[in-house]
Each structure stands twice: as structure tokens, then as C-alpha cells.
Design a protein around this motif. Structure first.
Motif, PDB file in Angstrom:
ATOM      1  N   SER A   1      87.829  74.919 -28.295  1.00  0.00           N
ATOM      2  CA  SER A   1      87.688  73.887 -27.271  1.00  0.00           C
ATOM      3  C   SER A   1      87.741  74.488 -25.871  1.00  0.00           C
ATOM      4  O   SER A   1      88.327  75.551 -25.644  1.00  0.00           O
ATOM      5  CB  SER A   1      88.808  72.853 -27.422  1.00  0.00           C
ATOM      6  N   PRO A   2      87.117  73.816 -24.873  1.00  0.00           N
ATOM      7  CA  PRO A   2      87.230  74.277 -23.482  1.00  0.00           C
ATOM      8  C   PRO A   2      88.674  74.333 -23.010  1.00  0.00           C
ATOM      9  O   PRO A   2      89.036  75.197 -22.198  1.00  0.00           O
ATOM     10  CB  PRO A   2      86.425  73.214 -22.713  1.00  0.00           C
ATOM     11  N   GLU A   3      89.506  73.419 -23.521  1.00  0.00           N
ATOM     12  CA  GLU A   3      90.915  73.396 -23.104  1.00  0.00           C
ATOM     13  C   GLU A   3      91.628  74.683 -23.540  1.00  0.00           C
ATOM     14  O   GLU A   3      92.469  75.210 -22.802  1.00  0.00           O
ATOM     15  CB  GLU A   3      91.613  72.169 -23.693  1.00  0.00           C
ATOM     16  N   ALA A   4      91.323  75.191 -24.730  1.00  0.00           N
ATOM     17  CA  ALA A   4      91.941  76.447 -25.173  1.00  0.00           C
ATOM     18  C   ALA A   4      91.464  77.610 -24.325  1.00  0.00           C
ATOM     19  O   ALA A   4      92.223  78.550 -24.046  1.00  0.00           O
ATOM     20  CB  ALA A   4      91.617  76.701 -26.642  1.00  0.00           C
ATOM     21  N   ARG A   5      90.211  77.557 -23.897  1.00  0.00           N
ATOM     22  CA  ARG A   5      89.649  78.649 -23.104  1.00  0.00           C
ATOM     23  C   ARG A   5      90.054  78.594 -21.638  1.00  0.00           C
ATOM     24  O   ARG A   5      89.700  79.492 -20.865  1.00  0.00           O
ATOM     25  CB  ARG A   5      88.118  78.637 -23.227  1.00  0.00           C
ATOM     26  N   GLU A   6      90.783  77.534 -21.236  1.00  0.00           N
ATOM     27  CA  GLU A   6      91.250  77.446 -19.852  1.00  0.00           C
ATOM     28  C   GLU A   6      92.180  78.610 -19.514  1.00  0.00           C
ATOM     29  O   GLU A   6      92.298  78.996 -18.350  1.00  0.00           O
ATOM     30  CB  GLU A   6      92.002  76.130 -19.636  1.00  0.00           C
TER      31      GLU A   6
ATOM     32  N   GLU B   1      96.187  63.606 -34.344  1.00  0.00           N
ATOM     33  CA  GLU B   1      96.957  63.130 -33.193  1.00  0.00           C
ATOM     34  C   GLU B   1      97.584  64.300 -32.431  1.00  0.00           C
ATOM     35  O   GLU B   1      97.729  64.247 -31.209  1.00  0.00           O
ATOM     36  CB  GLU B   1      98.035  62.150 -33.659  1.00  0.00           C
ATOM     37  N   LEU B   2      97.956  65.334 -33.162  1.00  0.00           N
ATOM     38  CA  LEU B   2      98.462  66.534 -32.499  1.00  0.00           C
ATOM     39  C   LEU B   2      97.340  67.203 -31.714  1.00  0.00           C
ATOM     40  O   LEU B   2      97.554  67.736 -30.617  1.00  0.00           O
ATOM     41  CB  LEU B   2      99.042  67.491 -33.546  1.00  0.00           C
ATOM     42  N   GLY B   3      96.121  67.164 -32.272  1.00  0.00           N
ATOM     43  CA  GLY B   3      94.976  67.698 -31.553  1.00  0.00           C
ATOM     44  C   GLY B   3      94.707  66.956 -30.258  1.00  0.00           C
ATOM     45  O   GLY B   3      94.374  67.559 -29.234  1.00  0.00           O
ATOM     46  N   GLN B   4      94.852  65.628 -30.279  1.00  0.00           N
ATOM     47  CA  GLN B   4      94.656  64.842 -29.063  1.00  0.00           C
ATOM     48  C   GLN B   4      95.665  65.228 -27.991  1.00  0.00           C
ATOM     49  O   GLN B   4      95.332  65.294 -26.805  1.00  0.00           O
ATOM     50  CB  GLN B   4      94.765  63.360 -29.398  1.00  0.00           C
ATOM     51  N   LEU B   5      96.886  65.478 -28.392  1.00  0.00           N
ATOM     52  CA  LEU B   5      97.916  65.898 -27.443  1.00  0.00           C
ATOM     53  C   LEU B   5      97.569  67.267 -26.860  1.00  0.00           C
ATOM     54  O   LEU B   5      97.755  67.519 -25.659  1.00  0.00           O
ATOM     55  CB  LEU B   5      99.274  65.936 -28.146  1.00  0.00           C
TER      56      LEU B   5
ATOM     57  N   LEU C   1      95.732  84.675 -28.201  1.00  0.00           N
ATOM     58  CA  LEU C   1      96.909  84.337 -29.004  1.00  0.00           C
ATOM     59  C   LEU C   1      96.684  83.047 -29.781  1.00  0.00           C
ATOM     60  O   LEU C   1      97.146  82.899 -30.923  1.00  0.00           O
ATOM     61  CB  LEU C   1      98.137  84.202 -28.100  1.00  0.00           C
ATOM     62  N   MET C   2      95.979  82.107 -29.175  1.00  0.00           N
ATOM     63  CA  MET C   2      95.685  80.854 -29.881  1.00  0.00           C
ATOM     64  C   MET C   2      94.765  81.115 -31.070  1.00  0.00           C
ATOM     65  O   MET C   2      94.971  80.565 -32.162  1.00  0.00           O
ATOM     66  CB  MET C   2      95.043  79.853 -28.919  1.00  0.00           C
TER      67      MET C   2
END
Length: 640
Positions: free
Chosen positions: A404-409, A364-368, A416-417
Motif C-alpha cells: 500500500s502507499p501508506e506502507a511506502r510512506e 478491520e486491523l487493515g483499515q486501522l 521491515l514491514m
């Protein structure tokens, strides 16, 4: 509402963790059958036994007990300040002591809490007795403990049955250990080392007023159970206890006050305790004895720390401090920046504990994290929480998110991630394999930032793999290859730091040649890499490099690395000669003081270095003040 049995057991355990600050010990055993009962205690012309007892007589006492403690938790989260567990206990009411047996070699006394006028107790801000039902569940009037006293009147054991609630057992055992000495001698005065739930403490005993009062003054704790992993500590202790008896020799009252503050040698808080206990005789009456069939097979020594229930669950429940995954998700969803979260460090600690209690909800934290529009800082915080929880579900979610693409945004934040994977305390092999693949892919794509971030995290993962793990060689290979390929100072620096994160034996052979590199940043990185190298020879290599190193920044890196290693008398003597010869570069004093501070115990070499620093010109006022304070400490430890 009455708490569940699990809640009662968990409360007892977390209270034990706090009020003794100790490591778990289980030691239940059975005593032999009781000896024949005598009518009354033998009357002796000596000062002992400490108290007289009459079989069947129940003596009622009014008592007030205030106990405040703060204990540093031994498991701070990555990058956070040390966390503490706070607790208060405030009880006032009536207790009874009834002699069940009196023998030539001792007595058995029944302790029971008959009335509580005040019953306040908190643990990390949560009330242990929120209502009358909780008081009845934890401290029922039907519960009792048997106190086993030796011929001198010293407390040797406390006994319980399975019927007594766990928290009552802890409270009764601690209370009995405060009311009765465990070290007694038939002398006007004597010294002894008492073994208590807090630790081993030096104490001085003296009979006063025609032997009507025994006074105990505790002087110094030789060891603290809260400092099991840090045997060297500092303390301030004030402790005074009066054990009073009436003209007939019966227990008349007890007055106990103790203030203890203990810190690590570097000044970090370890534990503090404030205790005030008063016991005053009220009345006595003859009561019938319990049935001969009654037994209390659970036997504890006064200083024993016995945990009941699931220790890990109790600790995590305490750390969560009421936080739930739902509450944590709500805070994270509403915040746009970590700085907007009130008391961020406390929130993170509680949220991590909540995730540990409900591992199946990591997704659920991942979904957020994946929701559109989340800021990079908030996504980094979510990864911090997953890394802090560290269980299989959290690691699987973290692996999914960092690719994920979101992290690479966020190009600047992605590295850092990725490095959050290096914060895992028990990384799974699959986490290391993902980082190794990311490192290879980033090098192929020319993504320098991702290549370095994955290498740093991979080195940290290697350092936490079990000894002998087959994955160590597999994960080290890309780090060693990167060092071999490095063809400029910047590449060498990052490759050395990533490899140094692994802490493996290979590091010494690969990093030590770079202690002589032309570039100071490469020499500093090589020093940092040797910081945790397992071979003792690494210490000699660092000292060798320091002897001829002129650059302040590199000297600082070498001293920081030495501070992490074991330095014996020969190493300190060699370091002293270098300092006294004036080789320390201006501005590197703080790094040297960090080396000296934890090594103050009776070292002439340390004192010589401090003396050299005290006459060194051009120092900052704060540095000079620190030098003078350490000199005073060293002088005091050497007897002035």
C-alpha cells in the motif's frame, strides 16, 4: 449466569492442557460386565490389599487440595519470549467413597464430591468458578466416578458416564490418581516407576508403623508430558506421600506434598507445580447401592490424558485471556508508539489469539493501518499481529498492506514491514508470489532496500512450504539469480543470507564455495546459510572452515551454525582438538559455550574444551563464571 455447554467443555480442556502439560490422547473403551459382588473384602495376612472395603458402606472424608501450576506453552510467537499458562486449583470440602463391589481380584469404589466449602480455580487469571452456577455446572453433587482397584488395592482405571461434566471428569481422575497408588507390592519396601499425568516418575515405597502407613517418596521424573518436544530437561523434585489406614485396615487418610521445578537444558522454564493434598476420615454409614442398570462406559487409565472438545479453540481462548478484537483495536487506535502499550508482549499474544478466534475481522486491523498519521512503529506492530494470526484472512490483509502507499510512506521502515511476511508459520503460495513480484519490481526500479527485504522474506516463506511443494523451485529462482549476479561483498552477503533463509538442499552447493571468500562478512553469511542445510555434509564443511578461520566474527558465525546442527562424538572430538590447540579467537568464547551447553551429557570432549577455557587468560568475569559452572555440571554428570 450459567455458562454455555461450549464454555464448560472449553474450560475442562484448557484446565487439562495446564494441569498435565501433555499431548492429546483419546482412549475411551468399555470394560466387561462386572463380576459377582462379595459381602466384604477378603482379609489377608499380607500387607495387601492396601485398604479394606465393605460393600455398600459410604465413607465420608474431609479433603483439602491445593494445586498450582505453570506450564510453558509450546507455541511462542515469532520474536517473543516464551509464554506460560498459569493455573491454580484450591478445593476444600467433603468427598465420599462407597464400595460398590468387592471381588477376589479387586474392588469398585464410587467417588463423589458432596460438599465444597472452598472452590477457587483460575486459568491464566480467569476464574473457572465465578459463581455458584459455574460450580454446579462443572462439579455437580450428582456426579460420580467409579474407581477400579486391583487385588492389591492399586488404582487401575477411573470410569465415568456421559452425564458427568468434562471438568468433573478431569478433577475426579486427577484426585483419584493422587489418593490411590498405582504401583503396589506385598513387600516391606520397593522401588517402582509410576506412570502419572505429569510423566513417568521413579518412586520408593515403604510400609511403616506395623504396616499402618505406606510412605511414598518420588525421586526423579524420567519424562514429562510437558516436555514432549524436549526430552532432555533438568528438574528439582521434592515429593512425600503418606497413605494411612486404621486398625481395621480401612482408609484413614492421605497426605501428599510435591514441589516440582523443571527447565530446559538451557535454563528456560518448562513447568513448575506445587501440590498439597490432605484427606482425613470423618464418618461412615451404610447406603443403598446404585441400580444394577447404571453404567459408566467411559474408562480412563490413571495416567491417561483425555481431551474433550476443540483443543485448538480451547488453547486460543486461553491465550486470548479475555482479549477481544474490539479491545485490541481500541488499544492500537489510542497508542502512538508500541512502547506506550502496557506489557506489550502479553498484549500481542492475547491480540493474536483474539484475531485467530475471529479471522473475519482481520480486515478491520487493515483499515486501522491505512488511517492517515499512523506511525511506522505502530504499523509494524499491526503487521506483527497479522503475521502471528497467520490464517488466510490475515495473510490477505498483510499482502494488501505491505504494497500500500501508506506502507511506502516510510522509506526506512518499509523494508521491515515487508519482512513481516517471512514470519508466517504457514504461508500461502500467493504470499510467496507477491514477494517474488515485489523483488523483481524493486530490482528493476533500483530500490535496493525493498529488493533485499523481499528476498529475505521470500527465503523464509520457502522454508515453511510443505515438502515437495511445486512453488519451492519457483520462489528459489530469484534468490539463486541474485546470488549469481552479485558482484561485490555487500551483494554477496545479502544474497547468501536470503538464500540461507530457505533451508533447502540447494543452499549447500551454492553457499559452501563462499566459506573461503576474501571478505569476512561473506564468509560469515555463508556459514549462516549452511546453518539449516539438510545435508549432513554441511556439518563437515562448517568444521573444515572453522579449522582454518582466523577471524573472531567468522568463528562466531561458524560456531553458531554448528550449534544448530547435530554434532556426534567425532565432530565434538575434532572441535575439542581445535580448542585445545588454542585456535579459538579471543572474544569467541560465548559462541563456543553455546555449542557446549546443550551437549554436556557424559562427553569427554566437552569436558576437555571446558578445561581449556578455564585456564584461558583475559576472559570476562561473566564468561569465566559460566565456564566454571558448566565444568561443575559436567563433573557431576560424570560422577564427580
Amino acid at each position: 449466569m450459567r455458562r454455555s455447554r461450549l464454555a464448560v467443555r472449553t474450560a475442562a480442556l484448557t484446565t487439562t492442557l495446564l494441569f498435565v502439560g501433555a499431548v492429546p490422547v483419546w482412549s475411551y473403551f468399555h470394560h466387561a460386565a462386572p463380576e459377582a459382588v462379595a459381602a466384604a473384602a477378603p482379609v489377608s495376612a499380607s500387607r495387601l490389599p492396601l485398604y479394606r472395603w465393605t460393600v455398600g458402606e459410604e465413607r465420608t472424608y474431609h479433603f483439602v487440595w491445593n494445586d498450582l501450576q505453570r506450564v510453558a506453552l509450546p507455541v511462542p510467537q515469532q520474536g517473543e519470549a516464551l509464554q506460560t499458562m498459569d493455573g491454580t486449583l484450591s478445593l476444600e470440602g467433603e468427598l465420599t467413597l462407597q464400595a460398590l463391589e468387592v471381588r477376589a481380584n479387586g474392588a469398585r469404589v464410587r467417588l463423589a464430591v458432596k460438599r465444597l466449602d472452598r472452590h477457587d480455580a483460575t486459568l491464566s487469571g480467569q476464574a473457572l468458578f465465578p459463581d455458584a452456577a459455574a460450580v454446579q455446572a462443572h462439579l455437580p453433587q450428582t456426579a460420580s466416578a467409579w474407581l477400579e482397584l486391583d487385588a492389591r488395592g492399586a488404582l487401575v482405571a477411573v470410569r465415568f458416564s456421559d452425564a458427568e461434566p468434562p471438568l468433573f471428569r478431569q478433577v475426579a481422575q486427577t484426585l483419584a490418581a493422587e489418593l490411590f497408588p498405582t504401583e503396589l507390592r506385598d513387600a516391606a519396601e520397593w522401588s517402582a516407576v509410576e506412570s502419572t499425568q505429569t510423566g513417568e516418575v521413579e518412586a520408593r515405597f515403604q510400609f511403616d508403623g506395623e504396616d499402618a502407613r505406606l510412605t511414598r517418596r518420588r525421586a526423579r521424573y524420567q519424562s514429562l508430558r510437558a516436555a514432549a518436544t524436549a526430552p532432555a530437561f533438568r528438574q528439582t523434585l521434592s515429593s512425600l506421600t503418606h497413605f494411612d489406614r486404621d486398625p481395621e485396615g480401612f482408609l484413614a487418610g492421605v497426605s501428599h506434598d510435591e514441589i516440582l521445578d523443571a527447565t530446559h537444558t538451557d535454563g528456560r522454564s518448562l513447568m513448575s507445580r506445587r501440590v498439597r493434598l490432605r484427606l482425613v476420615f470423618s464418618m461412615r454409614q451404610q447406603k443403598s447401592l446404585p441400580p444394577a442398570t447404571e453404567d459408566k462406559p467411559i474408562v480412563r487409565a490413571p495416567s491417561q490424558v483425555a481431551f474433550e472438545g476443540d483443543e485448538a479453540l480451547a488453547l486460543k481462548t486461553s491465550q486470548a485471556d479475555g482479549m477481544t478484537v474490539d479491545a485490541a483495536l481500541q488499544v492500537l487506535a489510542s497508542a502512538t508508539d508500541p512502547g506506550a502499550i502496557t506489557e506489550l508482549g502479553t498484549f500481542a499474544r492475547r491480540a493474536i489469539a483474539a484475531l485467530e478466534l475471529e479471522p473475519h475481522r482481520a480486515g478491520e486491523l487493515g483499515q486501522l493501518f491505512l488511517q492517515k498519521g499512523r506511525s511506522p512503529a505502530m504499523r509494524e506492530l499491526m503487521l506483527d499481529l497479522l503475521a502471528g494470526a497467520g490464517h488466510a484472512e490475515a495473510q490477505a490483509t498483510l499482502r494488501e498492506l505491505i504494497v500500500s502507499p501508506e506502507a511506502r510512506e516510510h522509506a526506512g521502515a518499509h523494508g521491515l514491514m515487508v519482512q513481516r511476511a517471512g514470519f508466517l508459520r504457514e504461508p500461502e503460495p500467493e504470499t510467496g508470489r507477491l514477494l517474488a513480484r515485489m523483488n523483481t519490481d524493486a530490482r528493476t526500479a533500483g530500490d535496493v532496500g525493498a529488493e533485499r527485504a523481499s528476498a529475505y522474506a521470500l527465503g523464509a516463506v520457502v522454508s515453511r512450504l510443505p515438502a515437495g511443494s511445486p512453488e519451492v523451485a519457483e520462489f528459489l529462482r530469484p534468490l539463486e539469480d541474485a546470488l549469481a549476479r552479485a558482484d561485490n561483498a555487500e551483494s554477496l552477503e545479502h544474497s547468501l543470507r536470503a538464500l540461507g533463509n530457505s533451508g533447502t538442499a540447494r543452499v549447500m552447493d551454492l553457499a559452501s564455495p563462499h566459506l573461503r571468500d576474501e571478505a569476512p562478512e561473506v564468509r560469515s553469511a555463508a556459514a549462516g546459510a549452511l546453518r539449516t542445510a539438510p545435508q549432513e555434509a554441511a556439518t563437515r564443511m562448517l568444521l573444515d572452515a572453522l579449522m582454518s578461520e582466523p577471524a573472531r566474527a567468522v568463528q562466531g558465525a561458524l560456531l553458531d551454525a554448528l550449534n544448530a546442527r547435530t554434532l556426534g562424538a567425532p565432530e565434538l572430538e575434532r572441535l575439542s582438538g581445535w580448542v585445545v590447540a588454542g585456535q579459538l579467537a579471543p572474544g569467541a568464547e560465548a559462541a563456543l559455550l553455546n555449542v557446549l551447553t546443550p551437549r554436556m551429557d557424559d562427553s569427554a570432549a566437552v569436558l576437555r574444551m571446558l578445561q581449556a577455557l578455564s585456564v584461558r587468560p583475559g576472559q570476562q568475569p561473566a564468561t569465566r563464571a559460566r565456564v566454571m559452572a558448566l565444568m561443575a555440571q559436567a563433573s557431576a554428570s560424570r560422577g564427580g
